[in-house]
Design an enzyme around this catalytic site. Structure first.
Site, PDB file in Angstrom:
ATOM      1  N   LYS A 136     -20.010 -30.300  -3.021  1.00 12.16           N
ATOM      2  CA  LYS A 136     -19.776 -30.024  -1.608  1.00 12.16           C
ATOM      3  C   LYS A 136     -19.101 -31.246  -1.006  1.00 12.16           C
ATOM      4  O   LYS A 136     -19.630 -32.361  -1.062  1.00 12.16           O
ATOM      5  CB  LYS A 136     -21.106 -29.777  -0.890  1.00 12.16           C
ATOM      6  CG  LYS A 136     -21.828 -28.511  -1.312  1.00 12.16           C
ATOM      7  CD  LYS A 136     -21.375 -27.321  -0.496  1.00 12.16           C
ATOM      8  CE  LYS A 136     -22.257 -26.117  -0.716  1.00 12.16           C
ATOM      9  NZ  LYS A 136     -21.843 -24.974   0.106  1.00 12.16           N
TER      10      LYS A 136
ATOM     11  N   ASP B  57     -16.060 -27.629  -2.889  1.00  9.75           N
ATOM     12  CA  ASP B  57     -16.225 -26.685  -1.779  1.00  9.75           C
ATOM     13  C   ASP B  57     -16.099 -27.457  -0.480  1.00  9.75           C
ATOM     14  O   ASP B  57     -16.947 -28.285  -0.156  1.00  9.75           O
ATOM     15  CB  ASP B  57     -17.593 -26.011  -1.879  1.00  9.75           C
ATOM     16  CG  ASP B  57     -17.815 -24.974  -0.784  1.00  9.75           C
ATOM     17  OD1 ASP B  57     -16.895 -24.758   0.032  1.00  9.75           O
ATOM     18  OD2 ASP B  57     -18.912 -24.382  -0.750  1.00  9.75           O
TER      19      ASP B  57
ATOM     20  N   LYS C 203     -21.293 -13.653  -2.121  1.00 10.22           N
ATOM     21  CA  LYS C 203     -22.715 -13.828  -1.854  1.00 10.22           C
ATOM     22  C   LYS C 203     -23.229 -12.519  -1.254  1.00 10.22           C
ATOM     23  O   LYS C 203     -22.841 -12.156  -0.141  1.00 10.22           O
ATOM     24  CB  LYS C 203     -22.953 -14.984  -0.877  1.00 10.22           C
ATOM     25  CG  LYS C 203     -22.427 -16.339  -1.346  1.00 10.22           C
ATOM     26  CD  LYS C 203     -22.679 -17.377  -0.260  1.00 10.22           C
ATOM     27  CE  LYS C 203     -22.346 -18.785  -0.723  1.00 10.22           C
ATOM     28  NZ  LYS C 203     -20.896 -19.021  -0.821  1.00 10.22           N
TER      29      LYS C 203
END
Length: 336
Positions: A140, A170, A248
């Site tokens: 991240k 990400d 997701k």
């Protein structure tokens, strides 16, 4: 048929840093469906300020849908398109899978996730993931300065080639569009697999330009949230033409919505993988089984299913990480 709803608050072992802030707790609703001797449990878990069904009266709307299901015995799929986390919870309670993964015969390759933090924290977390045996690591980025993040990635690449460790990053929409292409060019020199959501969602034209010009494959994530109509899904992918989409279930339309996204993406030659979204083990178990049902028994691409270790008070499920794979260690007849 009876459906019981239980609200719970889960606590993170350590704060989970994202571009939208830091999570220390996680609120979820468990739905338990009882039909004679058959019992199914599902998890409804909207993400604050991110889910399209993160609404003030969430519990009230969920209860209304549950009462309707009690009366009809069926999930009102079309009516629940705009409530993906609720839909996913009810689908989980009703669905029974029978795959090699659900029988504990094969594992699913997963990436190791490195959360945002200070330079030293992220360095330590990267080391831990590599020692645990992960051959795909997702970082991240966007919380510390970009030069420091590049230094972290450079350090990994100086020790591990792309054949040894696959790197994904990400950005969670952290890059301004005016700077995005330059940053993508800098990142591309480190042989990354892909970058998720480099700019904020909702800029279809700008994102399409980046996907055309980027030397680094781009994967859409937040861009998919709230796009629940099949025709609009196809239109968006046709305009942006990303290399990948990341799905997701609790954000992107439940199990039904994820299957639609995968089918449309396949038609367009767009790759995909599935990931969890900070659910408890109830949700993680269902997502992993959905993943195995969609992609088959011999999944090669690492999926994002390693978040079951985040909470101090997680709900026990027969899930186990062995090296860089997620396994079900046993199967009970009453489980999903």
């Amino acid at each position: 048929m009876k459906i019981a709803i239980e609200e719970r608050t889960l606590h993170f072992k350590q704060p989970a840093g994202t571009s939208r802030g830091v999570y220390t707790t996680r609120r979820i609703w468990l739905v338990t469906v009882t039909d004679g001797d058959v019992v199914g449990v599902g998890e409804c878990a909207p993400l604050p300020q991110l889910s399209c069904d993160d609404i003030p009266n969430y519990a009230e709307v969920l209860a209304r849908f549950c009462r309707e299901v009690e009366k009809t015995g069926e999930i009102p799929y079309e009516a629940m398109r705009d409530y993906p986390s609720m839909l996913f919870g009810l689908e989980t309670a009703f669905t029974r899978f029978n795959t090699a993964f659900s029988r504990g015969e094969v594992g699913i390759p997963i990436n190791g996730l490195v959360w945002m933090g200070t330079f030293d924290e992220m360095q330590q977390r990267i080391e831990e993931k590599l020692k645990q045996g992960f051959r795909c690591v997702k970082l991240k980025i966007g919380a510390i300065d970009f030069d420091s993040e590049l230094e972290l990635i450079k350090n990994i690449r100086s020790r591990f080639s792309r054949l040894d460790v696959e790197l994904r990053v990400d950005a969670n929409g952290a890059f301004p569009f005016e700077e995005a292409l330059y940053k993508l060019e800098l990142l591309s020199q480190y042989a990354l697999h892909s970058i998720e959501q480099p700019i904020k969602a909702g800029q279809w034209g700008n994102m399409a330009e980046l996907c055309r010009e980027s030397p680094l494959p781009i994967a859409l994530d937040e861009e998919l949230i709230g796009v629940n109509d099949p025709d609009q899904k196809r239109q968006m992918l046709n305009i942006i033409k990303p290399q990948y989409i990341i799905l997701k279930p609790s954000l992107h339309g439940g199990m039904m919505g994820v299957r639609e996204w995968v089918d449309i993406a396949r038609d367009m030659g767009i790759g995909s993988w599935i990931t969890s979204a900070l659910e408890s083990n109830i949700g993680l178990n269902a997502i992993a089984q959905l993943c195995s049902d969609i992609y088959g028994n011999h999944i090669k691409m690492p999926q994002g299913l390693g978040t079951g270790q985040l909470f101090t008070d997680n709900i026990p499920m027969p899930l186990e990480i062995r090296g860089d794979q997620l396994w079900r260690v046993k199967r009970f007849a009453s489980e999903q």
